[in-house]
Design a protein around this motif. Structure first.
Motif, PDB file in Angstrom:
ATOM      1  N   ALA A 167      43.145   9.224  45.353  1.00 34.86           N
ATOM      2  CA  ALA A 167      43.982   8.905  46.862  1.00 34.86           C
ATOM      3  C   ALA A 167      45.248   9.641  46.305  1.00 34.86           C
ATOM      4  O   ALA A 167      45.898  10.162  47.149  1.00 34.86           O
ATOM      5  N   HIS A 168      45.953   9.065  45.311  1.00 32.54           N
ATOM      6  CA  HIS A 168      47.469   9.550  45.021  1.00 32.54           C
ATOM      7  C   HIS A 168      47.292  11.104  44.749  1.00 32.54           C
ATOM      8  O   HIS A 168      48.414  11.728  45.239  1.00 32.54           O
ATOM      9  N   THR A 169      46.424  11.784  43.948  1.00 31.44           N
ATOM     10  CA  THR A 169      46.799  13.127  43.905  1.00 31.44           C
ATOM     11  C   THR A 169      46.507  13.914  45.287  1.00 31.44           C
ATOM     12  O   THR A 169      47.160  14.775  45.388  1.00 31.44           O
ATOM     13  N   TYR A 170      45.603  13.291  46.016  1.00 32.55           N
ATOM     14  CA  TYR A 170      45.417  14.022  47.499  1.00 32.55           C
ATOM     15  C   TYR A 170      46.658  13.774  48.116  1.00 32.55           C
ATOM     16  O   TYR A 170      46.971  14.638  49.059  1.00 32.55           O
ATOM     17  N   GLU A 171      47.419  12.348  48.173  1.00 33.84           N
ATOM     18  CA  GLU A 171      48.533  12.147  48.758  1.00 33.84           C
ATOM     19  C   GLU A 171      49.616  13.167  48.726  1.00 33.84           C
ATOM     20  O   GLU A 171      50.456  13.567  49.507  1.00 33.84           O
ATOM     21  N   GLN A 172      49.758  13.540  47.290  1.00 30.62           N
ATOM     22  CA  GLN A 172      50.722  14.473  46.791  1.00 30.62           C
ATOM     23  C   GLN A 172      50.582  16.021  47.286  1.00 30.62           C
ATOM     24  O   GLN A 172      51.402  16.649  48.023  1.00 30.62           O
ATOM     25  N   ALA A 173      49.132  16.277  47.503  1.00 32.31           N
ATOM     26  CA  ALA A 173      48.919  17.767  48.130  1.00 32.31           C
ATOM     27  C   ALA A 173      49.015  17.387  49.599  1.00 32.31           C
ATOM     28  O   ALA A 173      49.501  18.520  50.056  1.00 32.31           O
ATOM     29  N   HIS A 174      48.763  16.592  50.222  1.00 36.86           N
ATOM     30  CA  HIS A 174      49.154  16.509  51.635  1.00 36.86           C
ATOM     31  C   HIS A 174      50.387  16.474  51.944  1.00 36.86           C
ATOM     32  O   HIS A 174      50.797  17.130  52.825  1.00 36.86           O
ATOM     33  N   GLN A 175      51.276  15.795  51.239  1.00 41.14           N
ATOM     34  CA  GLN A 175      52.848  15.819  51.496  1.00 41.14           C
ATOM     35  C   GLN A 175      53.296  17.203  51.243  1.00 41.14           C
ATOM     36  O   GLN A 175      54.239  17.480  52.032  1.00 41.14           O
ATOM     37  N   SER A 176      52.849  17.803  50.350  1.00 42.60           N
ATOM     38  CA  SER A 176      53.273  19.402  50.057  1.00 42.60           C
ATOM     39  C   SER A 176      52.618  20.386  51.256  1.00 42.60           C
ATOM     40  O   SER A 176      53.604  21.197  51.609  1.00 42.60           O
ATOM     41  N   MET A 177      51.468  19.954  51.936  1.00 43.78           N
ATOM     42  CA  MET A 177      51.078  20.456  52.942  1.00 43.78           C
ATOM     43  C   MET A 177      51.818  20.482  54.227  1.00 43.78           C
ATOM     44  O   MET A 177      51.891  21.207  55.098  1.00 43.78           O
ATOM     45  N   ILE A 178      52.615  19.312  54.670  1.00 44.81           N
ATOM     46  CA  ILE A 178      53.179  19.079  55.713  1.00 44.81           C
ATOM     47  C   ILE A 178      54.722  19.595  55.732  1.00 44.81           C
ATOM     48  O   ILE A 178      55.364  19.203  56.562  1.00 44.81           O
ATOM     49  N   GLN A 179      55.147  19.924  54.614  1.00 46.79           N
ATOM     50  CA  GLN A 179      56.509  20.483  54.383  1.00 46.79           C
ATOM     51  C   GLN A 179      56.745  21.632  54.994  1.00 46.79           C
ATOM     52  O   GLN A 179      55.858  22.670  54.951  1.00 46.79           O
ATOM     53  N   GLN A 180      57.758  21.931  55.823  1.00 48.33           N
ATOM     54  CA  GLN A 180      58.200  23.265  56.197  1.00 48.33           C
ATOM     55  C   GLN A 180      58.432  24.318  55.140  1.00 48.33           C
ATOM     56  O   GLN A 180      59.348  23.781  54.230  1.00 48.33           O
ATOM     57  N   PRO A 181      58.417  25.785  55.053  1.00 52.37           N
ATOM     58  CA  PRO A 181      57.478  26.236  56.224  1.00 52.37           C
ATOM     59  C   PRO A 181      56.162  26.394  55.690  1.00 52.37           C
ATOM     60  O   PRO A 181      55.101  27.044  56.330  1.00 52.37           O
ATOM     61  N   ILE A 182      55.580  25.580  54.747  1.00 49.99           N
ATOM     62  CA  ILE A 182      54.187  25.401  54.434  1.00 49.99           C
ATOM     63  C   ILE A 182      53.275  24.987  55.673  1.00 49.99           C
ATOM     64  O   ILE A 182      52.285  25.543  55.945  1.00 49.99           O
ATOM     65  N   LYS A 183      53.870  24.160  56.319  1.00 50.16           N
ATOM     66  CA  LYS A 183      52.865  23.378  57.187  1.00 50.16           C
ATOM     67  C   LYS A 183      52.725  24.546  58.362  1.00 50.16           C
ATOM     68  O   LYS A 183      51.563  24.402  58.870  1.00 50.16           O
ATOM     69  N   ASP A 184      53.573  25.490  58.500  1.00 48.90           N
ATOM     70  CA  ASP A 184      53.166  26.560  59.439  1.00 48.90           C
ATOM     71  C   ASP A 184      52.314  27.704  59.183  1.00 48.90           C
ATOM     72  O   ASP A 184      51.919  28.514  59.965  1.00 48.90           O
ATOM     73  N   VAL A 236      49.422  26.731  56.680  1.00 47.63           N
ATOM     74  CA  VAL A 236      48.385  26.050  55.874  1.00 47.63           C
ATOM     75  C   VAL A 236      47.432  25.431  57.481  1.00 47.63           C
ATOM     76  O   VAL A 236      48.088  25.128  58.273  1.00 47.63           O
ATOM     77  N   PRO A 237      46.178  25.912  57.174  1.00 45.51           N
ATOM     78  CA  PRO A 237      45.244  25.445  58.132  1.00 45.51           C
ATOM     79  C   PRO A 237      45.309  23.922  58.514  1.00 45.51           C
ATOM     80  O   PRO A 237      45.727  23.286  57.803  1.00 45.51           O
ATOM     81  N   PHE A 238      45.413  23.735  59.871  1.00 42.48           N
ATOM     82  CA  PHE A 238      45.355  22.269  60.101  1.00 42.48           C
ATOM     83  C   PHE A 238      44.265  21.259  59.613  1.00 42.48           C
ATOM     84  O   PHE A 238      44.172  20.111  59.064  1.00 42.48           O
ATOM     85  N   PHE A 239      42.969  22.097  59.305  1.00 39.49           N
ATOM     86  CA  PHE A 239      42.080  21.560  58.808  1.00 39.49           C
ATOM     87  C   PHE A 239      42.276  20.998  57.190  1.00 39.49           C
ATOM     88  O   PHE A 239      41.715  19.919  56.846  1.00 39.49           O
ATOM     89  N   TRP A 240      43.033  21.864  56.572  1.00 37.99           N
ATOM     90  CA  TRP A 240      43.329  21.576  54.949  1.00 37.99           C
ATOM     91  C   TRP A 240      44.138  19.975  55.065  1.00 37.99           C
ATOM     92  O   TRP A 240      43.868  19.237  54.397  1.00 37.99           O
ATOM     93  N   SER A 241      45.265  20.331  55.945  1.00 37.29           N
ATOM     94  CA  SER A 241      46.054  18.783  55.658  1.00 37.29           C
ATOM     95  C   SER A 241      45.354  17.754  56.110  1.00 37.29           C
ATOM     96  O   SER A 241      45.396  16.694  55.525  1.00 37.29           O
ATOM     97  N   THR A 242      44.387  17.836  57.314  1.00 29.96           N
ATOM     98  CA  THR A 242      43.641  16.608  57.950  1.00 29.96           C
ATOM     99  C   THR A 242      42.609  16.213  56.747  1.00 29.96           C
ATOM    100  O   THR A 242      42.714  15.115  56.407  1.00 29.96           O
ATOM    101  N   MET A 243      42.196  17.179  56.038  1.00 34.31           N
ATOM    102  CA  MET A 243      41.081  16.874  55.141  1.00 34.31           C
ATOM    103  C   MET A 243      41.755  16.116  53.915  1.00 34.31           C
ATOM    104  O   MET A 243      41.175  15.034  53.422  1.00 34.31           O
ATOM    105  N   ALA A 244      42.926  16.509  53.631  1.00 35.18           N
ATOM    106  CA  ALA A 244      43.601  15.815  52.373  1.00 35.18           C
ATOM    107  C   ALA A 244      44.106  14.544  52.968  1.00 35.18           C
ATOM    108  O   ALA A 244      43.923  13.491  52.103  1.00 35.18           O
ATOM    109  N   ARG A 245      44.373  14.141  54.203  1.00 34.98           N
ATOM    110  CA  ARG A 245      44.800  13.081  54.678  1.00 34.98           C
ATOM    111  C   ARG A 245      43.604  12.272  54.791  1.00 34.98           C
ATOM    112  O   ARG A 245      43.648  10.925  54.182  1.00 34.98           O
TER     113      ARG A 245
END
Length: 710
Positions: A344-361, A363-372
């Motif tokens: 869970a901790h490793t996926y949380e780190q991946a998710h936090q990096s996905m939702i940062q700008q400009p990566i968020k714009d 990365v597919p929404f599917f990826w960040s949601t799957m990580a969460r």
């Protein structure tokens, strides 16, 4: 899912050895169909961007209000089309089912990377011209070598064959069935496919030294498309080609990993190794190529991808640990709780990096949601295991009390309610109270995972994910009901966080396959250390050698090619024009570029009175550097993208004689003329109804926006 060949008659062609190992031009799998669709979307995106560029140029040039209104309307249509194409491309990046193992039905799917698309490159004319001008040799003598190189890159690994009827029949066959035949697009999902890409990558280093100097351009444009947005990047720098090959190698490793059967130990080990190698390749790409013009290869994006690969490695390591089963024993449950929390901790780190700008714009929404979803799912499993350990196991006289105290103390950063581990272990009611708190937190986390899954339309299609989340939720509810008492009125407490800990840490691994030994296609040009694009040589001079008292008048040194030294200025060779420092490249009709002193002397020992002809070359100074021509531009987007791609297509003919004047791009122009233009600074955006769980709008174009049941 396999890369099977559909027609039987095609099998015979491959068995006859027409195609290199590691590629399959006739493979019609779900993966290859997705890749073909990606190529089509890339071309459509280019078309729409050209139309937008033309409309914006017209908007700048006209002052007619009626024309401006029509152009603004046209821009709105183009932006809408680009938004639809971006959503379709995001859907391709979210199509993980076709990459999974066909026998996989009880594990949450893993996320693979799609391969970057490219356009064909014609090396023939530029290489022939460079060989003629730089090496003073006939470029037509290297047609077979250039053809082999082009085959390796873009004809799906055809074996080097002469231009006989066999090759013509193959080309006719391709044309008849409209099969795209690029080696970089659909290599087989195996080590053979990795080796194919690695072979071409190794050749690129040789080509870089042979033909690509830093003082001028070859006129070869390398075009690659962003894996997430489809935006083209075009450069004359071969570094773009190298970086894109590394990206595709990392992506292919992820596709190999997702293909493994995770219900077996061997399959999990293969998946772990592949994900580790993918992380290693992507990290090497990040550290080596720091100025790539495509945003999917930017340091920030690659850092996120490395985190995601390591998170999937940690998930597979956890699955390998629980594959034999989890014993319902105190120490085993505590250990598995910390292992699940680590995932869970490793996926949380991946998710936090996905939702940062400009990566968020991007990365597919599917990826960040799957990580969460995986973060909350594995965290709920961790709390469920702790609850089971506390509720089902009481401290008995035969139990090791000290060992249990140590395990419980290491489970938390701070003990709940300020009690000591010994007090919690010995007090039945306290164990029950803390255990129920962990169960409540497990239930809430599982409900959050189910809610997040429902937010993404691509995740809603994954039935196996829904079944796993619901089964875990029902199990926690049943456990809570079993331990709940109607007459219990004690205050509820919040379960503390669990410290993540693992015995098998995910690590990156740089695959040895990236360093494949290959034979230089242009071996005949001479040793690369001497005959490279950096070294300039005079044209070969013919010298007639005669002996004088059986003495040539000079000595030789060096190994391939040999160099003239200690030249007697009065000897016949000097009178013929031989100079000290010249390199002998031919003796009679024998090529001497690779011959040492002993071998050259054997060729010269029989020189008679008539003499023998040799050819020598001299090294020149570098001279004045050529003006560097840039194939990229910088606009209002995070990285540089090429306008060359917007002006020409595969069938367009680029005239080298035409002088192109550099004009401000339509993206950078928008920064200076905000009041005069209705254009945007980036690809179009559109707001979606509703918000994400964290209260922010869903990512839009150019954004393209895994837990096991134990």
């Amino acid at each position: 899912m396999t890369d099977a060949i559909l027609p039987d008659e095609d099998n015979r062609a491959i068995e006859n050895g027409y195609f290199k190992k590691g590629c399959n031009p006739f493979a019609q799998t779900g993966r290859s169909k997705l890749q073909n669709r990606r190529a089509s979307l890339n071309q459509q995106i280019i078309k729409q961007m050209r139309m937008r560029a033309g409309a914006e140029n017209l908007l700048r040039a006209t002052s007619n209000n009626k024309v401006r209104e029509m152009v603004v309307l046209e821009l709105s249509y183009v932006n809408s089309n680009l938004q639809l194409l971006s959503e379709e491309l995001e859907g391709l990046n979210s199509s993980v089912e076709v990459y999974q193992n066909v026998q996989e039905s009880t594990s949450i799917p893993l996320i693979p990377l799609g391969l970057k698309e490219t356009k064909e490159v014609d090396f023939s004319v530029p290489f022939k011209d460079f060989i003629q001008q730089h090496y003073s040799e006939d470029g037509s003598n290297f047609e077979d070598e250039i053809a082999d190189l082009m085959d390796l890159r873009q004809v799906k690994g055809l074996h080097p064959l002469p231009w006989t009827s066999v090759r013509y029949r193959l080309i006719a066959f391709y044309s008849r069935f409209s099969i795209c035949v690029q080696a970089c697009r659909t290599p087989s999902r195996s080590e053979a496919g990795i080796e194919l890409l690695s072979t071409y990558f190794s050749h690129l280093s040789l080509l870089d030294s042979r033909f690509f100097s830093h003082t001028g351009q070859m006129g070869i444009f390398f075009t690659w498309y962003d894996s997430f947005t489809g935006v083209p990047a075009c450069q004359q720098n071969i570094s773009l080609e190298k970086a894109s090959l590394l990206f595709n190698m990392g992506a292919l490793y992820t596709q190999i990993a997702t293909r493994c059967n995770r219900q077996t130990t061997s399959g999990l080990e293969e998946a772990i190794a592949a994900f580790q190698k993918s992380a290693g390749v992507l990290n090497y790409l990040k550290e080596t190529f720091t100025h790539t013009p495509s945003y999917d290869m930017s340091p920030a994006m690659l850092s996120m991808l490395v985190r995601m690969m390591l998170a999937q490695v940690q998930e597979c390591l956890n699955e390998k640990t629980v594959l034999p089963g989890i014993r319902n024993e105190f120490f085993c449950l505590v250990r598995m709780a910390q292992e699940a929390e680590k995932v869970a901790h490793t996926y949380e780190q991946a998710h936090q990096s996905m939702i940062q700008q400009p990566i968020k714009d991007n990365v597919p929404f599917f990826w960040s949601t799957m990580a969460r979803v995986k973060t909350t799912h594995y965290r709920s499993l961790a709390h469920y295991f702790v609850a089971t350990a506390l509720l089902d196991h009481q401290l008995g006289p035969r139990d090791d009390e000290d060992k249990q105290e140590k395990a419980l103390a290491q489970l938390y950063d701070s003990i709940p309610s300020g009690n000591s581990p010994a007090y919690i272990l010995k007090n039945k009611e306290e164990r029950r109270r803390i255990g129920k708190a962990h169960l409540r937190r497990a239930i809430l986390a599982q409900e959050e995972a189910i809610r997040c899954q429902s937010l993404c339309r691509h995740l809603r299609k994954l039935d196996v994910l829904r079944d796993i989340l619901q089964a875990a939720h029902q199990r926690s509810l049943a456990k809570f009901t079993e331990n709940d008492a109607e007459d219990e009125f004690t205050d509820h407490m919040d379960a503390p966080d669990i410290v993540p800990k693992t015995e098998h840490k995910a690590e990156m691994e740089m695959p040895a396959s990236t360093k494949v030994k290959v034979k230089d296609f242009f071996h005949k040009l001479g040793p690369l250390s001497m005959f490279s694009a950096k070294q300039r040589w005079t044209a070969p001079r013919t010298i007639r050698l005669h002996t004088e008292d059986h003495d040539l008048g000079f000595t030789l040194k060096g190994d391939g090619p040999t160099q003239v030294q200690c030249l007697d200025p009065l000897c016949p060779a000097a009178k013929e024009g031989l100079k000290e420092g010249d390199y002998i490249v031919t003796v009679k009709d024998t090529d001497c570029k690779w011959l040492g002193v002993g071998e050259v002397m054997k060729l010269l020992k029989d020189v008679d009175e008539e003499g023998v002809d040799i050819q020598v070359v001299s090294m020149m100074d570098s001279g004045l550097p050529m003006s560097a021509k840039s194939a990229t531009y910088c606009g209002g987007i995070p990285k540089t993208y090429s306008m060359i791609c917007l002006a020409f297509d595969e069938d367009d003919k680029i005239s080298k004689a035409r002088k192109v004047t550099k004009k401000p791009s339509f993206l950078s122009w928008g920064l200076k003329n905000k009041q005069k233009s209705a254009s945007t600074l980036s690809l179009p955006t559109a707001d979606y109804p509703g918000t994400l769980p964290w209260g922010k709008q869903r990512a839009t174009f150019p954004s393209s926006n895994n837990g096991a049941l134990y």
